[in-house]
Design a protein around this motif. Structure first.
Motif, PDB file in Angstrom:
ATOM      1  N   ARG A 151       0.608  -1.574  -0.398  1.00  0.00           N
ATOM      2  CA  ARG A 151       0.219   0.241  -0.045  1.00  0.00           C
ATOM      3  C   ARG A 151       0.499   1.086  -0.170  1.00  0.00           C
ATOM      4  N   LEU A 180      -7.368 -11.073 -15.597  1.00  0.00           N
ATOM      5  CA  LEU A 180      -8.126 -10.303 -14.311  1.00  0.00           C
ATOM      6  C   LEU A 180      -9.262 -11.240 -13.236  1.00  0.00           C
ATOM      7  N   LYS A 184      -8.647 -11.974  -9.207  1.00  0.00           N
ATOM      8  CA  LYS A 184      -9.327 -11.942  -8.244  1.00  0.00           C
ATOM      9  C   LYS A 184      -9.800 -13.180  -7.255  1.00  0.00           C
ATOM     10  N   SER A 245      -3.868 -10.269  -5.891  1.00  0.00           N
ATOM     11  CA  SER A 245      -5.230  -8.960  -5.978  1.00  0.00           C
ATOM     12  C   SER A 245      -4.404  -7.912  -6.205  1.00  0.00           C
ATOM     13  N   ARG A 246      -3.050  -7.646  -6.071  1.00  0.00           N
ATOM     14  CA  ARG A 246      -1.971  -6.258  -6.271  1.00  0.00           C
ATOM     15  C   ARG A 246      -2.139  -6.466  -7.220  1.00  0.00           C
ATOM     16  N   ASP A 249      -4.955  -5.932  -9.567  1.00  0.00           N
ATOM     17  CA  ASP A 249      -4.973  -4.264  -9.392  1.00  0.00           C
ATOM     18  C   ASP A 249      -4.358  -3.494 -10.270  1.00  0.00           C
ATOM     19  N   GLU A 252      -5.768  -4.384 -14.518  1.00  0.00           N
ATOM     20  CA  GLU A 252      -6.819  -3.653 -14.678  1.00  0.00           C
ATOM     21  C   GLU A 252      -6.764  -1.925 -15.580  1.00  0.00           C
ATOM     22  N   GLU A 253      -5.245  -1.792 -14.264  1.00  0.00           N
ATOM     23  CA  GLU A 253      -5.060   0.041 -14.710  1.00  0.00           C
ATOM     24  C   GLU A 253      -4.201  -0.037 -16.137  1.00  0.00           C
TER      25      GLU A 253
END
Length: 270
Positions: A151, A180, A184, A245-246, A249, A252-253
């Motif tokens: 994070r 993706l 997830k 999960s990271r 992300d 997806e980005e």
């Protein structure tokens, strides 16, 4: 160096505990050599096989440090029963405080204590509670450190380009379905199982005790490795879920930026 450290991890209880039988020492040495050899072959090879996040440090380093500290501290606690020192007394006192604080009804530590037979000695119950408290604390600290890296420090993007095939060799992106969605889904499954395992493992052991001979924790090495596995495996699964999960992300980005650039080019062309 990685191979030597893995071998040292496996041999730590046999090296530090007094009165280890010669047959046990020989078996431990053999397992340590095999584990070190497998680690060397895995990291020396150019192609990935089973170890995940090989080129995404410090994921595996953090897991190794957590497991090493767990095994080492539990070994110190067991050694302090027969050969007490100031250090073993300090670690044991810390474990007693943590174990008593977490030992409330339906807590993971309480469930571990309840797996002991009814005729278990008071000293064995106290030792298991102390070891469980220390191991649970180390696993929580490891998870907190990894969440901080993800994070705040942006793991693994700060390390450069992330290669899914190299770092997730057991994940086949061509197996079908959206990558993706599968990432997830696997991340959620790992996190849920990681949270449930500290409760499920003692329940399974207790239920199986009626059908097979239960695991006896009166042996120090059995206690060390049982409690270490009970604390480390759930924490490792949660960390793996957070990592996947990271990665999802990040993918997806990347897709969002690619689609935005494609739309912008299409508008300019029109």
């Amino acid at each position: 160096m990685r191979a030597v450290l893995v071998a040292l991890l496996i041999a730590t209880p046999a090296l530090l505990l007094p009165g280890v039988a010669s047959d046990t020492s020989q078996i431990v040495v053999l397992i340590a050599i095999l584990a070190g050899l497998l680690t060397y072959m895995e990291y020396y090879s150019l192609y990935p096989s089973i170890v995940e996040f090989r080129f995404a440090p410090p994921f595996n380093r953090l897991r190794f440090v957590a497991l090493f500290f767990t095994v080492f501290l539990l070994t110190v606690i067991c050694r302090g029963i027969t050969d007490p020192t100031n250090f073993t007394g300090f670690v044991t006192s810390l474990g007693v405080i943590l174990g008593n604080a977490i030992d409330f009804p339906y807590s993971p530590v309480r469930l571990v204590v309840l797996t002991l037979p009814a005729d278990a000695s008071h000293q064995l119950v106290a030792t298991v509670r102390t070891a469980a408290g220390i191991a649970y604390l180390v696993s929580l600290v490891a998870m907190f450190c990894f969440v901080t890296m993800v994070r705040i420090f942006g793991w693994p993007a700060r390390g450069g380009v992330f290669n899914v095939w190299v770092n997730l060799p057991l994940f086949d992106p061509t197996a079908g379905g959206d990558v993706l969605h599968r990432l997830k889904r696997d991340a959620s499954l790992n996190i849920v199982l990681g949270f449930l395992l500290p409760f499920l493992i003692p329940a399974v052991i207790k239920a199986a005790a009626d059908m097979i001979d239960p695991i006896t924790m009166s042996n120090p090495q059995t206690l060390i490795w049982t409690i270490s596995a009970w604390a480390f495996l759930p924490a490792s699964m949660i960390m793996r879920g957070i990592a996947m999960s990271r990665i999802a992300d990040m993918i997806e980005e990347k897709r969002r930026r690619t689609y935005a650039e494609a739309d912008s080019d299409a508008m300019q062309t029109a």
